[in-house]
Design an enzyme around this catalytic site. Structure first.
Site, PDB file in Angstrom:
ATOM      1  N   ASP A  82      59.359  11.473  24.736  1.00 19.61           N
ATOM      2  CA  ASP A  82      59.117  10.444  23.708  1.00 19.61           C
ATOM      3  C   ASP A  82      57.630  10.442  23.322  1.00 19.61           C
ATOM      4  O   ASP A  82      57.032   9.392  23.118  1.00 19.61           O
ATOM      5  CB  ASP A  82      59.576   9.056  24.164  1.00 19.61           C
ATOM      6  CG  ASP A  82      59.695   8.084  22.993  1.00 19.61           C
ATOM      7  OD1 ASP A  82      59.452   8.486  21.834  1.00 19.61           O
ATOM      8  OD2 ASP A  82      60.014   6.897  23.233  1.00 19.61           O
TER       9      ASP A  82
ATOM     10  N   HIS B 224      62.592  15.105  22.753  1.00 23.90           N
ATOM     11  CA  HIS B 224      62.177  13.858  22.103  1.00 23.90           C
ATOM     12  C   HIS B 224      60.678  13.860  21.817  1.00 23.90           C
ATOM     13  O   HIS B 224      59.875  13.334  22.581  1.00 23.90           O
ATOM     14  CB  HIS B 224      62.528  12.689  23.039  1.00 23.90           C
ATOM     15  CG  HIS B 224      62.584  11.374  22.342  1.00 23.90           C
ATOM     16  ND1 HIS B 224      63.532  10.428  22.637  1.00 23.90           N
ATOM     17  CD2 HIS B 224      61.827  10.844  21.359  1.00 23.90           C
ATOM     18  CE1 HIS B 224      63.345   9.362  21.865  1.00 23.90           C
ATOM     19  NE2 HIS B 224      62.312   9.595  21.091  1.00 23.90           N
TER      20      HIS B 224
ATOM     21  N   HIS C  42      65.912   7.984  25.976  1.00 26.41           N
ATOM     22  CA  HIS C  42      65.016   7.161  26.814  1.00 26.41           C
ATOM     23  C   HIS C  42      65.655   5.951  27.492  1.00 26.41           C
ATOM     24  O   HIS C  42      65.283   4.822  27.233  1.00 26.41           O
ATOM     25  CB  HIS C  42      63.769   6.730  26.036  1.00 26.41           C
ATOM     26  CG  HIS C  42      63.993   6.212  24.636  1.00 26.41           C
ATOM     27  ND1 HIS C  42      64.951   5.288  24.322  1.00 26.41           N
ATOM     28  CD2 HIS C  42      63.350   6.507  23.475  1.00 26.41           C
ATOM     29  CE1 HIS C  42      64.892   5.030  23.029  1.00 26.41           C
ATOM     30  NE2 HIS C  42      63.948   5.748  22.492  1.00 26.41           N
TER      31      HIS C  42
ATOM     32  N   HIS D 130      69.048   5.655  20.061  1.00 25.58           N
ATOM     33  CA  HIS D 130      67.992   4.777  20.576  1.00 25.58           C
ATOM     34  C   HIS D 130      68.667   3.429  20.761  1.00 25.58           C
ATOM     35  O   HIS D 130      68.972   2.746  19.781  1.00 25.58           O
ATOM     36  CB  HIS D 130      66.858   4.715  19.535  1.00 25.58           C
ATOM     37  CG  HIS D 130      65.852   3.621  19.756  1.00 25.58           C
ATOM     38  ND1 HIS D 130      64.503   3.874  19.885  1.00 25.58           N
ATOM     39  CD2 HIS D 130      65.970   2.284  19.843  1.00 25.58           C
ATOM     40  CE1 HIS D 130      63.858   2.723  20.050  1.00 25.58           C
ATOM     41  NE2 HIS D 130      64.716   1.743  20.023  1.00 25.58           N
TER      42      HIS D 130
ATOM     43  N   ASP E 166      66.332   7.530  15.715  1.00 25.47           N
ATOM     44  CA  ASP E 166      65.368   7.098  16.733  1.00 25.47           C
ATOM     45  C   ASP E 166      64.209   6.292  16.159  1.00 25.47           C
ATOM     46  O   ASP E 166      63.653   6.613  15.117  1.00 25.47           O
ATOM     47  CB  ASP E 166      64.793   8.287  17.492  1.00 25.47           C
ATOM     48  CG  ASP E 166      63.824   7.814  18.569  1.00 25.47           C
ATOM     49  OD1 ASP E 166      64.219   6.973  19.375  1.00 25.47           O
ATOM     50  OD2 ASP E 166      62.675   8.267  18.567  1.00 25.47           O
TER      51      ASP E 166
ATOM     52  N   ARG F 238      55.142  13.543  13.842  1.00 26.87           N
ATOM     53  CA  ARG F 238      54.477  12.698  12.836  1.00 26.87           C
ATOM     54  C   ARG F 238      54.293  13.344  11.468  1.00 26.87           C
ATOM     55  O   ARG F 238      53.669  12.754  10.595  1.00 26.87           O
ATOM     56  CB  ARG F 238      53.109  12.206  13.329  1.00 26.87           C
ATOM     57  CG  ARG F 238      53.159  11.396  14.605  1.00 26.87           C
ATOM     58  CD  ARG F 238      53.926  10.103  14.414  1.00 26.87           C
ATOM     59  NE  ARG F 238      53.851   9.253  15.597  1.00 26.87           N
ATOM     60  CZ  ARG F 238      54.875   8.516  16.031  1.00 26.87           C
ATOM     61  NH1 ARG F 238      56.020   8.516  15.380  1.00 26.87           N
ATOM     62  NH2 ARG F 238      54.749   7.762  17.100  1.00 26.87           N
TER      63      ARG F 238
END
Lengths: 417, 305
Positions: free
Chosen positions: A294, A50, A221, A168, A141, A54
């Protein structure tokens, strides 16, 4: 040395990208680079399920290259890049672009594809063409798939491709407007909260849909005691579910938000002491299969704003291992299972990562000093962004060397390129 | 103390001190020329990111009566509209040489963030749903003026506690000074958790009114209807509004308060707001003296750096 087969004392000889020999007192061939691992643990490289790299779209926060450097420094040899880029990774073309960016960086970059076109939750993305490129995880996600019928169809369709859907879990309507965990602290701090139930509703729904479809679901998560309990029951029932937890969900609570420091804003939000205890228990008993970072870089201008306007997310790649070693009361092999071979299996990359350190295997390795203490310095992190909530925190356990396909990409705690 | 962010920073002793100093500034306010040179040479900036009339004017008047220089930064006329970040704005203003920033923002926590970015004194003039410490101070001061002390008083705080910075600061202040607080609201307008709040809770205003010394009404905002928190304002008024009929349930000497601006006919009936036992205008008048006391205590005792 610690790997999935156990612990032993050994030297490792690497050449041509592969482990050539493992054994007592191997004499290095002439001209070989010798990496000292005295007092350290040699282990398969870590695998992050995870990671937000970007790229494309928010290169001011992170790029595939800078993120890969952070990963290598954190002991990772593989990361799964999340598809909530701009544009989203929802087609073969978009996936191919990131895979190509990841060809020559400091870790193996795998990609999770979007479940729905544009991550908009309306139409199925072309999972087949992405699966053909090796995509093994699909997720929207950042958002959960809100529409139960669509999620059902996605599970059914995915089952023919042999891929896993990663959710998610957040009921958007119930969570709407919430900027932290709803409870004692949000009430005191005057911040709108999102209740634990917003996560738990979707965990419950997707377990139900997994039962209906027989599909494989991975829960991203997990952050609440209720979610952990439901996943534990689903596993006991024999459903094909797996789960991960992020380091911040077993090391921090919502009380940290009292500072209004936006580096503590994350989604799912930091929860209560009881939730932290439940996540730790889930990691210890196998309910939660993996620790996933994450890792969510954000530029300063997206964090130096009022708490309710700040983007959620925190850095994780360079601190995850040390946090697990410092905060979890688990043997080292247990920690490495959560960080290496379990996530490698979920990501479908166990042939290259997380496997035993043995002759003929790809040399994706890390060398960890489990006793080294260090203090997190936000300015010294390799990520382009600085949004760590752990600045100034003293941690135990540090990565000395990382080898990617035999190449030492980190030597003595420094990236080689 | 350098900053005033939460009423909790003051503690009971600090609140008492502000009230004692306020007494002398009430006297100043009654003079023909209501001005003292206590903060001559100091500069106080109002940094208001949210509409406000009474709080901004009250702080400005307080600063002027202490002979401080005042500047106003309000969002509609400022660089914030040009996209300048909050942090940049604060640091730009501080670079001009200010001694205190009085900060109002619609987001909870902004004064804490501002404090971390600047070196000058920061005063919270209201942050989101979180706190409004000078309102709590002027309310304590107003009650003390009528009753001598808050110790042992029974105070009902009625209305939208969930979204109210006034309620959060006042509950802390009232209870620190020894009052017993009951909050009265529909469950949808209570905070999600009241763990750690030293209050009783009721959903029955009629039952509470007979046993209070002060009924403190909170402003009800019309948009709460659209958020499914209330069926209608009409139903709110019927169950939680201080109607003329409900005033008769109050003990003879019970006081009525409201932080303003009031919605006549919603949380308080039009004629009730103007009853002699209503302290609403007294609260506003005391606001200036109390804010003079706050500015004086934070800025007056130390020479300018």
């Amino acid at each position: 040395m610690v790997d999935i087969t156990g612990e032993r004392m050994a030297d490792v000889l690497v050449a041509g990208g592969l482990v050539q020999a493992v054994g007592q007192s191997i004499d290095p061939p002439a001209g070989a680079t010798v990496l000292d691992a005295a007092g350290c643990i040699v282990a398969p490289g870590l695998v992050d399920l995870h990671t937000h790299l970007r790229q494309p779209g928010r290169e001011e926060a992170e790029t595939v290259e800078t993120g890969s450097r952070a990963a290598a420094l954190g002991g990772y040899t593989a990361v799964v890049a999340m598809p909530n880029t701009e544009p989203a990774l929802d087609s073969a073309a978009a996936v191919r672009e990131v895979l190509e960016l990841g060809m020559s960086v400091l870790c193996d970059v795998r990609v999770a594809g979007a479940i729905t076109v544009g991550r908009l939750g309306k139409d199925l993305a072309p999972m087949g063409e992405m699966a053909d490129l090796g995509v093994r995880l699909f997720t929207d996600d950042g958002d959960g798939v809100q529409d139960a019928r669509l999620m059902r169809r996605a599970m059914e369709y995915a089952s023919a491709l042999g891929v896993t859907l990663a959710q998610h879990c957040e009921d958007k309507v119930l969570a709407a407007g919430g900027h932290m965990h709803e409870g004692e602290w949000s009430s005191r701090l005057g911040l709108p909260g999102q209740p634990a139930e917003a996560e738990e509703l979707m965990v419950a729904r997707d377990i139900t849909l997994a039962r209906l479809t027989g599909g494989r679901v991975h829960f991203l998560h997990l952050s609440t005691a209720g979610s952990v309990a439901m996943v534990r029951a689903a596993k006991a029932e024999g459903l094909a579910v797996t789960a991960e937890a992020a380091p911040h969900h077993f090391t921090l609570t919502d009380a940290a938000v009292a500072s209004y420091e936006t580096n503590f804003k994350v989604n799912p939000p930091l929860r209560t002491d009881a939730d932290v205890a439940a996540v730790k228990a889930g990691l210890a008993d196998g309910t939660i299969d993996a620790i996933a970072t994450d890792h969510a870089p954000h530029a300063a201008e997206d964090k130096e704003v009022p708490f309710d306007q700040a983007r959620p997310g925190m850095l994780g790649l360079e601190t995850a291992l040390a946090l697990a070693l410092t905060e979890l009361d688990l043997p080292i092999a247990g920690v490495l299972a959560l960080l290496s071979w379990n996530p490698a299996r979920i990501a479908g990359i166990e042939s290259a990562h997380g496997g035993p350190v043995a002759e003929g295997r790809p040399a994706n390795l890390c060398v960890i000093d489990p006793a080294a203490t260090w203090v997190v310095d936000a300015g010294a992190l390799a990520s382009r962004a600085r949004n760590t909530p752990y600045a100034g925190r003293k941690l135990t356990g540090r990565v000395h060397h990382t080898l990617l396909r035999g190449e030492p990409v980190v030597i003595d705690g420094a990236a080689t390129r | 103390m350098k900053h005033l962010l939460s009423i909790a920073d003051l503690g009971a002793d600090g609140i008492e001190e502000v009230m004692r100093v306020s007494d002398s500034f009430v006297e100043v306010s009654e003079r023909a020329i209501p001005r003292v040179p206590a903060l001559r040479g100091k500069t106080v900036v109002s940094l208001f990111y949210e509409e406000s009339t009474r709080t901004r004017l009250s702080f400005e008047m307080a600063a002027k009566r202490l002979s401080a220089d005042t500047m106003n930064f309000s969002v509609s006329t400022s660089s914030a509209k040009k996209g300048e970040s909050l942090r940049d704005t604060c640091q730009t203003i501080e670079a001009m040489g200010v001694d205190a920033m009085v900060v109002r923002h619609s987001s909870a926590g902004v004064p804490w963030q501002v404090r971390s970015w600047v070196d000058c004194t920061v005063i919270n003039a209201g942050d989101g749903w979180h706190e409004h410490p000078t309102q709590a101070l002027l309310d304590c001061y107003t009650i003390r003026g009528s009753r001598g002390s808050l110790d042992g008083l029974r105070i009902a705080v009625v209305g939208d506690v969930k979204h109210s910075r006034v309620a959060r600061s006042n509950v802390l202040a009232f209870t620190m000074l020894g009052a017993e607080v009951t909050i009265v609201a529909p469950p949808t307008l209570l905070p999600p958790s009241l763990d750690g709040w030293p209050v009783a809770v009721s959903h029955d205003l009629d039952n509470v009114l007979a046993k209070v010394d002060v009924v403190y009404l909170l402003r009800m905002q019309a948009e709460r209807q659209s958020e499914a928190l209330l069926p209608s304002l009409r139903e709110y008024t019927a169950r939680y509004g201080l109607t003329r009929k409900r005033v008769d349930l109050l003990p003879e000497d019970a006081l009525i308060m409201h932080p303003g601006p009031i919605n006549r006919g919603v949380e308080i009936a039009a004629d009730v707001a103007d009853l002699p036992r209503s302290l609403i205008t007294r609260q506003v008048a005391n606001g200036v003296a109390v804010r003079m006391a706050v500015l004086f205590l934070l800025l007056g005792s130390e020479p300018r750096a």
